[in-house]
Design a protein around this motif. Structure first.
Motif, PDB file in Angstrom:
ATOM      1  N   SER A  81      -9.346   4.647 -12.472  1.00 41.24           N
ATOM      2  CA  SER A  81      -8.484   5.338 -13.431  1.00 41.24           C
ATOM      3  C   SER A  81      -7.212   4.578 -13.772  1.00 41.24           C
ATOM      4  N   VAL A  82      -6.675   3.832 -12.820  1.00 46.60           N
ATOM      5  CA  VAL A  82      -5.425   3.090 -13.019  1.00 46.60           C
ATOM      6  C   VAL A  82      -5.754   1.608 -13.139  1.00 46.60           C
ATOM      7  N   LEU A 128      -5.260  -2.469 -13.170  1.00 47.48           N
ATOM      8  CA  LEU A 128      -4.564  -3.378 -12.250  1.00 47.48           C
ATOM      9  C   LEU A 128      -4.849  -4.818 -12.647  1.00 47.48           C
ATOM     10  N   LEU A 179      -8.250   6.420  -7.217  1.00 49.73           N
ATOM     11  CA  LEU A 179      -7.813   6.098  -8.575  1.00 49.73           C
ATOM     12  C   LEU A 179      -8.229   4.700  -9.029  1.00 49.73           C
ATOM     13  N   GLU A 180      -9.102   4.058  -8.284  1.00 46.80           N
ATOM     14  CA  GLU A 180      -9.451   2.675  -8.634  1.00 46.80           C
ATOM     15  C   GLU A 180     -10.157   2.557  -9.980  1.00 46.80           C
ATOM     16  N   SER A 214     -10.838  -4.483 -13.670  1.00 43.54           N
ATOM     17  CA  SER A 214      -9.731  -3.604 -13.292  1.00 43.54           C
ATOM     18  C   SER A 214      -8.591  -3.631 -14.320  1.00 43.54           C
ATOM     19  N   THR A 274       2.825   1.697  -3.305  1.00 43.35           N
ATOM     20  CA  THR A 274       1.971   2.073  -4.434  1.00 43.35           C
ATOM     21  C   THR A 274       1.546   3.535  -4.340  1.00 43.35           C
ATOM     22  N   THR A 322       0.829  -1.208   0.000  1.00 41.92           N
ATOM     23  CA  THR A 322       0.000   0.000   0.000  1.00 41.92           C
ATOM     24  C   THR A 322       0.862   1.256   0.000  1.00 41.92           C
ATOM     25  N   LEU A 363       2.389   6.189  -7.317  1.00 38.68           N
ATOM     26  CA  LEU A 363       1.354   6.924  -8.042  1.00 38.68           C
ATOM     27  C   LEU A 363       1.419   8.418  -7.780  1.00 38.68           C
ATOM     28  N   LEU A 415      -5.032   2.433  -4.300  1.00 44.26           N
ATOM     29  CA  LEU A 415      -5.878   3.038  -5.334  1.00 44.26           C
ATOM     30  C   LEU A 415      -7.145   3.627  -4.722  1.00 44.26           C
ATOM     31  N   GLN A 416      -7.717   2.926  -3.749  1.00 43.90           N
ATOM     32  CA  GLN A 416      -8.935   3.429  -3.116  1.00 43.90           C
ATOM     33  C   GLN A 416      -8.654   4.682  -2.297  1.00 43.90           C
TER      34      GLN A 416
END
Length: 351
Positions: free
Chosen positions: A280-281, A283, A277-278, A342, A244, A241, A248, A272-273
């Motif tokens: 937008s990016v 995975l 950005l979940e 995702s 990342t 976490t 980002l 991401l959450q």
């Protein structure tokens, strides 16, 4: 509560023995042994008396001692050393082995190696002291040569998830490099050129293989090779976490992530959450995990089949126990790409 029922005042009573059963049933110890081991030559009246005494005393036979007396010296137990029994991959693998073993009335003894070779050796030693019939191991470290004495003593060994080092033995593996290649190709097919790699400990062979697959796919698709997008040694959810979030938030963030292990994938999702950005990016994670198809977006994964790995490993071990003396086998099982959402997010414009 009466004094007799109080566990703090109840005196310790040792487990009943064959002698205790024989005394209560009024028969010899040899007769009790015959009844316990299902042998013939005992009258019905004595069998009934022995069984009644066993029930009243709650006598439990010493399975290990009985095994030493049997001709084949089998204990009907298998030892398993896995990475982490709390990890969904390890628990699924264990359950698959257990299902096969149950059909043969064989008990499974299992422990977590925790990426610690000393821990692996300690578990192997403990299982060996209990005279397990065979061992299934997810190996740790750079040397499993110490297990050669176990093999020479006739204990079948099957390695899962990773190849043993310094030892030729049966192994059941996933196509780690091929699965990683598939992940990067999948993201490239969605239009991504800046795909980051989020990896486990670099000392782990499967992590090395997955990074090699990532590297190869980047070359095959002509993707930019950006070392700052290669994050290694992320072994926990929190580590993944935090790494990342930093990635980002960098000046040149990737538009897609390949997470090479399920706990790393969960950490990347948390990042991401937190950043919003979940959606937008993109995975793709290596290894499926519970709830992956219930998140928003649902998580695309490269799925191993731990149930199949466990089943094949158990069947291979039992083949060895049944007398198969063929050379060591290396079985590599394919992975499966599961697109759920995702991994299909198109690239956003990089800032």
């Amino acid at each position: 509560m009466s004094q007799d029922a109080d566990p703090t005042t109840t005196p310790y009573r040792p487990r009943p023995t064959l002698h205790d059963v024989a005394a209560m049933a009024g028969v010899s110890i040899k007769t009790v042994s015959r009844v316990v081991n299902g042998e013939s030559g005992v009258t019905e009246a004595k069998v009934a008396a022995v069984r009644k005494a066993i029930h009243q005393l709650d006598y439990r036979p010493n399975v290990s001692a009985g095994a030493l007396r049997r001709a084949n010296r089998r204990t009907s137990a298998i030892g398993m050393v896995l990475e982490d029994l709390a990890n969904p991959f390890s628990s699924a693998l264990l359950r698959a082995v257990e299902d096969v073993a149950n059909q043969r009335q064989v008990l499974i003894l299992a422990g977590s190696g925790d990426e610690d070779q000393d821990r692996e050796r300690a578990l192997v030693r403990a299982f060996s002291e209990r005279r397990v019939d065979g061992l299934i191991i997810a190996p740790v470290g750079e040397d499993q040569g110490y297990l050669r004495t176990e093999m020479e003593a006739g204990t079948p060994l099957v390695f899962v998830d990773r190849l043993p080092q310094g030892l030729l033995a049966d192994s059941v593996l996933s196509d780690n490099e091929g699965g990683a290649r598939a992940a990067v190709h999948h993201l490239a097919d969605a239009g991504h050129r800046h795909v980051a790699y989020l990896g486990d400990l670099q000392i782990i062979p499967t992590a090395q293989q997955r990074f090699a697959g990532y590297h190869r796919a980047c070359l095959e698709r002509g993707l930019p090779w950006t070392p700052s997008h290669h994050l290694h040694d992320l072994h926990t959810v929190d580590e993944a976490t935090e790494a990342t979030i930093r990635l980002l938030g960098s000046d040149e963030p990737p538009t897609a992530l390949f997470a090479s292990q399920n706990l790393v994938t969960i950490g990347a999702i948390a990042a991401l959450q937190q950043l919003g950005l979940e959606e937008s990016v993109a995975l793709v994670g290596f290894d499926d995990f519970p709830m992956a198809d219930l998140l928003k977006p649902r998580v695309s994964v490269i799925a191993q089949d731990p149930f199949q790995i466990g089943r094949v490993a158990a069947e291979l071990l039992f083949q060895r126990l049944d007398g198969d003396l063929g050379g060591p086998r290396r079985l590599v099982l394919p992975t499966t790409t599961i697109p759920r959402g995702s991994g299909e997010i198109p690239p956003r414009t990089r800032r």
